[in-house]
Write a protein that holds these residues in place. Structure first.
Motif, PDB file in Angstrom:
ATOM      1  N   ASP A 152      -7.032  -1.247  -5.516  1.00 30.44           N
ATOM      2  CA  ASP A 152      -7.986  -0.665  -6.470  1.00 30.44           C
ATOM      3  C   ASP A 152      -9.460  -0.798  -6.060  1.00 30.44           C
ATOM      4  O   ASP A 152     -10.309  -0.126  -6.624  1.00 30.44           O
ATOM      5  N   GLU A 250      -6.199   6.732 -13.347  1.00 33.36           N
ATOM      6  CA  GLU A 250      -5.210   6.446 -14.399  1.00 33.36           C
ATOM      7  C   GLU A 250      -5.865   5.795 -15.620  1.00 33.36           C
ATOM      8  O   GLU A 250      -5.370   5.927 -16.729  1.00 33.36           O
ATOM      9  N   HIS A 284       3.210   5.171  -6.881  1.00 31.99           N
ATOM     10  CA  HIS A 284       3.272   4.078  -5.906  1.00 31.99           C
ATOM     11  C   HIS A 284       3.264   4.515  -4.444  1.00 31.99           C
ATOM     12  O   HIS A 284       3.189   3.652  -3.566  1.00 31.99           O
TER      13      HIS A 284
HETATM   14  O1  F6P Z   1      -3.633  -3.168  -9.184  1.00 31.83           O
HETATM   15  C1  F6P Z   1      -2.887  -2.368  -8.343  1.00 31.83           C
HETATM   16  C2  F6P Z   1      -2.111  -1.319  -9.096  1.00 31.83           C
HETATM   17  O2  F6P Z   1      -1.471  -0.500  -8.149  1.00 31.83           O
HETATM   18  C3  F6P Z   1      -2.912  -0.479 -10.079  1.00 31.83           C
HETATM   19  O3  F6P Z   1      -3.647   0.536  -9.455  1.00 31.83           O
HETATM   20  C4  F6P Z   1      -1.829   0.005 -11.002  1.00 31.83           C
HETATM   21  O4  F6P Z   1      -2.329   0.279 -12.265  1.00 31.83           O
HETATM   22  C5  F6P Z   1      -0.899  -1.163 -11.061  1.00 31.83           C
HETATM   23  O5  F6P Z   1      -1.099  -1.925  -9.884  1.00 31.83           O
HETATM   24  C6  F6P Z   1       0.556  -0.806 -11.171  1.00 31.83           C
HETATM   25  O6  F6P Z   1       1.295  -1.972 -11.309  1.00 31.83           O
HETATM   26  P1  F6P Z   1       2.874  -2.067 -11.128  1.00 31.83           P
HETATM   27  O7  F6P Z   1       3.185  -1.797  -9.695  1.00 31.83           O
HETATM   28  O8  F6P Z   1       3.200  -3.466 -11.516  1.00 31.83           O
HETATM   29  O9  F6P Z   1       3.463  -1.037 -12.021  1.00 31.83           O
END
Ligand code: F6P
Length: 366
Positions: A152, A250, A284
């Motif tokens: 991030d 997001e 992801h």
């Molecule tokens: O902090 C990294 C991040 O990829 C954010 O951008 C995102 O909101 C979050 O983690 C998603 O988390 P998880 O993989 O636990 O769903």
């Protein structure tokens, strides 16, 4: 002989592997014992073979791999004192009292909490007969150093967090791909990118990908923003462009804190402009795949510096994060950086954007 451990925690990020590799090999170079903790704080609490010595060869062939080969987790148990007691027990049993933690602000604050509670947790272990006094005396303090792993780019004290550059590459490639199919059909696309509370990935990918509009949490538009958006997109079309791209973080919201949802933007463009519109939520994929050259080289240098820092630390050393400032590896005080990061979030929530920008800009130690 000094004995340290390395762990990754929180969301994985490209570049964690190069950092782990550099930490292991630098520790061996300095003739220290190096352990890897598998599965983040969860592994630290479980102990056993989740905490095991790492060799030079164990970290071979991982420089170009995404994610983290030693695993990561978001651990609820570590938030409880009882979880941290187990963690300290596992560390002292293995003779480890130095830690390099690679993770986001939550993971790094967790490490600092463990450091501050160390003596009292050790005392409790002695009082309950779990360890003897001699073992306790050998480990009077925990020394920690942090590396900021997060796609991030959401931490004050470093210009770039580990993984942000690779994630940005991933997004820009996706925007390029979307642009060609969008242009073929004369469509509009809403591209939603990660970044939780931080608009870095959205803003930079919008610039680098040539997007037409961007929504980021740090610059929330006033309610009624739909009119401005539609005017912009109409202009883009009137000028002859065959596609239009809107990038949405997001965590985007308006200035009344109403979330700005990708599907709602699609609806607006369809209803008001008759645009044939699609939404792509990248998800992801942004966190996966090979680290960029920058993430490999910078994380390697940071891993090297982190070991030098943690090996030279004493009980009185104020813990640092090793990051990057003005393209050079640089350190900043860990808890001060975390505190400023939280302050930044509060300023944004309070709509004090000018102070927020100043805080971000003023935070560097020259
Ligand atoms: O902090 C990294 C991040 O990829 C954010 O951008 C995102 O909101 C979050 O983690 C998603 O988390 P998880 O993989 O636990 O769903």
């Amino acid at each position: 002989k000094r004995r340290l451990a390395v762990m990754t925690s929180g969301g994985d990020a490209q570049g964690m592997n190069p950092a782990v590799r550099a930490v292991v090999r630098t520790a061996l170079h300095y003739n220290a014992d190096i352990y890897a903790i598998y599965e983040g704080y969860r592994g630290l609490i479980e102990g056993g073979d989740r905490i095991r010595p790492a060799t030079f060869d164990d970290v071979s062939g991982i420089l170009n791999r995404g994610g983290t080969v030693i695993g990561t987790a978001r651990s609820l148990e570590f938030r409880e004192r009882s979880g941290r007691l187990k963690a300290v027990h596992n560390l002292v049993e293995k003779g480890i009292d130095r830690l390099v933690v690679i993770g986001g602000d939550g993971s790094l604050s967790g490490a600092d909490l463990l450091r501050r509670e160390w003596s009292s947790l050790i005392n409790e272990l002695v009082e309950t007969g779990k360890i003897d006094q001699e073992t306790a005396d050998r480990h009077p303090a925990l020394m920690i150093t942090g590396l900021v792993g997060s796609i991030d780019n959401d931490m004050i004290g470093t210009d770039m967090t580990i993984g942000a550059d690779s994630a940005l590459h991933r997004i820009v490639e996706a925007i390029d791909s979307i642009s060609s199919t969008a242009a073929s059909h004369q469509r509009s696309f809403i591209v939603e990118v990660m970044g939780r509370h931080c608009g870095y990935l959205a803003l930079m990918s919008a610039i680098a990908g040539g997007a037409d509009y961007v929504f980021i949490p740090e610059n929330p538009p006033a309610p009624g923003w739909e009119t401005h958006l539609c005017a912009q997109i109409s202009n883009v079309r009137a000028s002859g462009r065959r596609n239009s791209i809107v990038v949405v973080a997001e965590g985007a919201q308006d200035s009344d804190h109403n979330p700005i949802d990708s599907d709602y933007i699609r609806q607006v463009l369809e209803d008001r402009l008759g645009e044939d519109t699609r939404v792509t939520i990248l998800g992801h994929v942004q966190r996966g795949g090979a680290p960029s050259a920058f993430d490999r080289s910078m994380s390697s240098q940071q891993g090297f510096a982190a070991v030098e820092e943690v090996l030279s630390a004493t009980a009185d050393t104020v813990p640092s994060i090793i990051g990057v400032q003005h393209n050079r590896v640089a350190k900043a005080p860990l808890m001060e950086s975390v505190a400023k990061t939280h302050e930044l979030a509060s300023l944004i929530a309070a709509k004090d954007y000018d102070t927020a920008l100043t805080l971000r800009g003023d935070s560097y130690t020259e």
